[in-house]
Design an enzyme around this catalytic site. Structure first.
Site, PDB file in Angstrom:
ATOM      1  CB  CYS A   2      -0.809  -0.116   1.269  1.00  0.00           C
ATOM      2  SG  CYS A   2      -1.851  -1.479   1.579  1.00  0.00           S
ATOM      3  NE  ARG A  27       4.395   1.620  -1.653  1.00  0.00           N
ATOM      4  CZ  ARG A  27       5.394   1.070  -1.348  1.00  0.00           C
ATOM      5  NH1 ARG A  27       6.740   1.476  -2.252  1.00  0.00           N
ATOM      6  NH2 ARG A  27       5.495   0.239  -0.415  1.00  0.00           N
ATOM      7  CD1 TRP A  75      -2.519  -4.754  -4.850  1.00  0.00           C
ATOM      8  CD2 TRP A  75      -1.921  -6.095  -3.287  1.00  0.00           C
ATOM      9  NE1 TRP A  75      -2.406  -6.202  -5.481  1.00  0.00           N
ATOM     10  CE2 TRP A  75      -1.971  -6.806  -4.440  1.00  0.00           C
ATOM     11  CE3 TRP A  75      -1.467  -6.615  -1.998  1.00  0.00           C
ATOM     12  CZ2 TRP A  75      -1.567  -7.868  -4.290  1.00  0.00           C
ATOM     13  CZ3 TRP A  75      -1.235  -7.837  -1.886  1.00  0.00           C
ATOM     14  CH2 TRP A  75      -1.147  -8.597  -3.224  1.00  0.00           C
ATOM     15  CG  ASN A 101       2.640  -1.129   3.054  1.00  0.00           C
ATOM     16  OD1 ASN A 101       1.951  -2.096   2.617  1.00  0.00           O
ATOM     17  ND2 ASN A 101       3.807  -0.929   2.510  1.00  0.00           N
ATOM     18  N   GLY A 102       1.361  -3.362   5.216  1.00  0.00           N
ATOM     19  CA  GLY A 102       2.082  -4.597   5.636  1.00  0.00           C
ATOM     20  C   GLY A 102       1.196  -5.623   6.142  1.00  0.00           C
ATOM     21  CD  GLU A 496      10.620  -9.468 -17.930  1.00  0.00           C
ATOM     22  OE1 GLU A 496       9.956  -8.406 -17.567  1.00  0.00           O
ATOM     23  OE2 GLU A 496      10.315 -10.280 -16.989  1.00  0.00           O
ATOM     24  CE  LYS A 500       7.708  -6.459 -17.849  1.00  0.00           C
ATOM     25  NZ  LYS A 500       7.517  -7.483 -16.804  1.00  0.00           N
ATOM     26  CD  GLU A 503       4.416  -8.236 -15.107  1.00  0.00           C
ATOM     27  OE1 GLU A 503       4.407  -8.109 -13.932  1.00  0.00           O
ATOM     28  OE2 GLU A 503       4.865  -7.615 -15.982  1.00  0.00           O
ATOM     29  CG  HIS A 519      10.483 -33.221 -22.812  1.00  0.00           C
ATOM     30  ND1 HIS A 519      10.820 -34.520 -22.636  1.00  0.00           N
ATOM     31  CD2 HIS A 519      11.557 -32.410 -23.456  1.00  0.00           C
ATOM     32  CE1 HIS A 519      11.990 -34.710 -23.201  1.00  0.00           C
ATOM     33  NE2 HIS A 519      12.435 -33.723 -23.657  1.00  0.00           N
ATOM     34  CE  LYS A 618       7.934  -0.620 -10.803  1.00  0.00           C
ATOM     35  NZ  LYS A 618       8.128  -1.189 -12.116  1.00  0.00           N
TER      36      LYS A 618
END
Length: 623
Positions: A2, A27, A75, A101-102, A496, A500, A503, A519, A618
């Site tokens: 947050c 955030r 968040w 935050n936590g 990666e 992307k 996301e 496989h 983020k």
């Protein structure tokens, strides 16, 4: 994850707080809220679901006059994103307000005890136990203790201190009370918090982007510290009431770097900033004539690094993919056995560490909770710890034995782009540094240095193909599944690229080592399942061509990233994006750029909020 902002000073606290909160929205953006104290002890509190703009619109109609406020963008962890669960949370009398935050791990036990004592709770969150605990220890409004100054050990800060002594978990908090209207109390444990120091004003924030428009001077809180802030002073104490002397640090970037610069999204801006970001990562660190890397952040441990026989890279998400590429670099060119581990798994097994093991932690924010916890575990076992971080003064930067800063500037888009390529540049520098300590020849050292020095110019050439990649995205953005494949250095780049796309556009995408196709994954291939193949002209080129032939035989559309001048591949695949030739170990820096742009344009064309993708934030500062 947050965002927290607090303000006390001579400006309108609402305007300053909202400005900071908008800069921290990456955030968390499930809900937002504020609490402010006005004249004659008048109290204001608003919180609602959705983006910060919703809160801003509501506050614009209220014309609040206040010079002290705390704000929050959430968040969600405990409790769904609702206005009831949004921060701030308050005590029974609605006099104490907390943003957090936590995660409070023992909140259920604390909540049960408080409820037995008569406390009433309104939300589903873990955070709400904090204002009730503070209320429990807070002296009455008319107590003479309230007249004492900041850090006197009485009043709000003492109540916060005693409350936190009972808490297990992580927190960055800001607290205000109607009974002490000229004070903000803040505290931190494994969740970032800083105090911006202006002229007759202070700004509390989760990171520097919220304060940069008002001051560049900041103090970072460490774990187990409490800050007591009034309009004229601030003091930092430990949870055991010991004063802490803090050095004021200067933020090295300015407000323009945290703005979009006229572009539609931060992500696009940051993709196009990569030549500069990579240039900043290598500037002053290459001695090309001698084939050396000069890394000032490692000078204090240079002798220890000569004795290192093993490296473990720990990271999460995109940084983990950078670490996988670093593994190939370090083993092939520095000759050091290297492993890469998810930081979230590292401390839950029993890693075998010794004094000749170095831990390299990679994190853009320098606050990633899992990575920070892994560093602490490694230090307990006696390993040398190094950090590759972008944020100066961050927790990982402070807690590792030595490290290297990216100097990429602020990255606001939730999906990492320029931080990734700057991390790869730093890992190349580290490879050169450690390799030349060992058996790497002068000739090879010079070649790596020369090729790395050219990378910013080569990235510019790829970015010039932006319109071609946008057309490609328009053609393929309606597909719902993609496979990304690569080998050796470009296997992690394929991971990666797939990340992307997931996301940013919410398209299902899988990254695989191309050798694994037979496989299992090849069963998915048909005309509706495109494959993105990374096929630069390198040591595994022919093997990649075999994989492409297998895909083509099953009617799967094929998009390739290939090296300039390779005209043969045109006849084999459906689409080709060309990248310049470079040293094999550096090709992922180039091959990932088109994948970033492809994901960005697919997301935009599908109507997604590419800067703030759903369910993501983020900086992952909670486990």
């Amino acid at each position: 994850m947050c965002g927290i902002v607090g303000y006390i000073g001579n400006r309108n606290a609402i305007l300053v707080g909202l400005d900071g909160l908008k800069r921290l929205e990456y955030r968390g953006y499930d809900s937002a809220g504020m609490a402010a104290l006005g004249k004659a002890d008048k109290l204001y509190c608003e919180k609602l679901t959705g983006r910060v703009t919703n809160l801003e619109q509501k506050l614009n109609n209220k014309n609040i006059d206040s010079n002290i406020a705390i704000m929050h963008t959430r968040w969600a962890t405990h409790g769904k994103p609702t206005s009831r669960n949004a921060h701030p949370h308050w005590d029974c009398k609605k006099e104490i307000f907390v943003v957090h935050n936590g995660i409070i791990e023992n909140y259920k036990v604390l909540k049960e005890k408080l409820e037995k004592e008569g406390h009433k709770f309104n939300s589903e969150t873990d955070t709400e136990v904090l204002p009730h605990l503070i209320e429990k220890f807070f002296p009455s409004r008319h107590s003479t203790e309230l007249s004492r100054g900041p850090g006197s050990g009485q009043g709000l800060e003492e109540a916060v201190r005693r409350a936190l002594k009972l808490v297990k978990g992580t927190y960055g908090i800001a607290v205000i009370s109607k009974n002490e209207p000229n004070k903000i109390v803040v505290a931190r444990n494994s969740s970032p918090l800083l105090v911006g120091i202006g002229k007759d004003e202070y700004i509390v924030a989760s990171d520097a982007s919220a304060v940069i428009g008002y001051t560049k001077n900041v103090v970072y809180l460490n774990d187990g510290e409490i800050g007591v802030i009034t309009p004229n002073d601030f003091q930092i104490l430990t949870l055991d009431k010991q004063p802490v002397k803090k050095d004021i640090q200067e933020i090295e970037w300015d407000i323009k770097e945290a703005e979009k610069g006229g572009l539609d999204h931060f992500m696009l801006k940051e993709i196009f900033e990569q030549p500069e970001a990579i240039g900043n990562a290598i500037r002053g660190r290459l001695i090309i004539k001698e084939g050396l890397a000069k890394l000032g952040g490692l000078e204090g441990v240079e002798k220890q690094l000569r004795k290192i026989k093993r490296i473990i890279i720990i990271a999460c998400g995109t940084s983990y993919h950078a670490g996988l590429i670093g593994e190939y670099m370090l083993e092939e060119y520095a000759g050091i056995p290297t492993e890469v581990e998810y930081a979230s798994e590292f401390r839950y097994r029993k890693p075998v560490l010794s004094k000749d093991t170095a831990i390299v932690a990679i994190s853009q924010s320098g606050e990633t909770a899992d990575t920070l916890a892994a560093i602490r575990e490694a230090k307990r076992k006696g390993a040398l710890t190094l950090g590759i971080v972008n944020v100066v003064g961050s927790s990982i930067a402070r807690e590792t034995d030595a490290g290297i800063y990216n100097h990429a500037g602020p990255e606001i888009g939730v999906a990492s782009t320029k931080a990734f390529t700057s991390q790869l540049s730093i890992l190349a520098l580290l490879t050169l540094f450690l390799g030349r300590q060992r058996q790497m020849s002068l000739v090879m050292g010079k070649r790596i240095a020369e090729e790395l020095n050219q990378i910013p110019f080569l990235v510019k050439k790829i970015l010039a193909k932006d319109k071609d990649i946008k057309r490609l995205a328009k053609k393929y953005c309606k597909f719902n599944n993609f496979l990304y494949i690569g080998r050796k250095y470009n296997y992690p780049a394929a991971l990666e690229g797939a990340l992307k796309l997931k996301e940013i556009s919410y398209i299902h995408a899988e990254g695989y080592g191309a050798g694994e196709m037979k496989h299992g994954p090849i069963a998915l291939i048909d005309k509706n399942f495109p494959t993105v193949a990374l096929v630069p002209s390198d040591s595994v080129y022919e093997k990649m061509i075999n994989n492409i032939e297998e895909t083509k035989a099953r009617s799967g559309p094929i998009i390739t990233i290939a090296t300039n001048g390779n005209k043969k591949i045109d006849k084999l695949v459906d689409e080709v994006i060309y990248i310049p030739k470079t040293l094999e170990m550096l090709t992922p820096i180039l091959s990932v750029i088109p994948l970033q742009l492809f994901a960005y344009y697919c997301g935009v064309l599908r109507g997604c909020d590419v800067d703030k993708p759903r369910n993501l934030a983020k900086s992952v500062t909670v486990e």
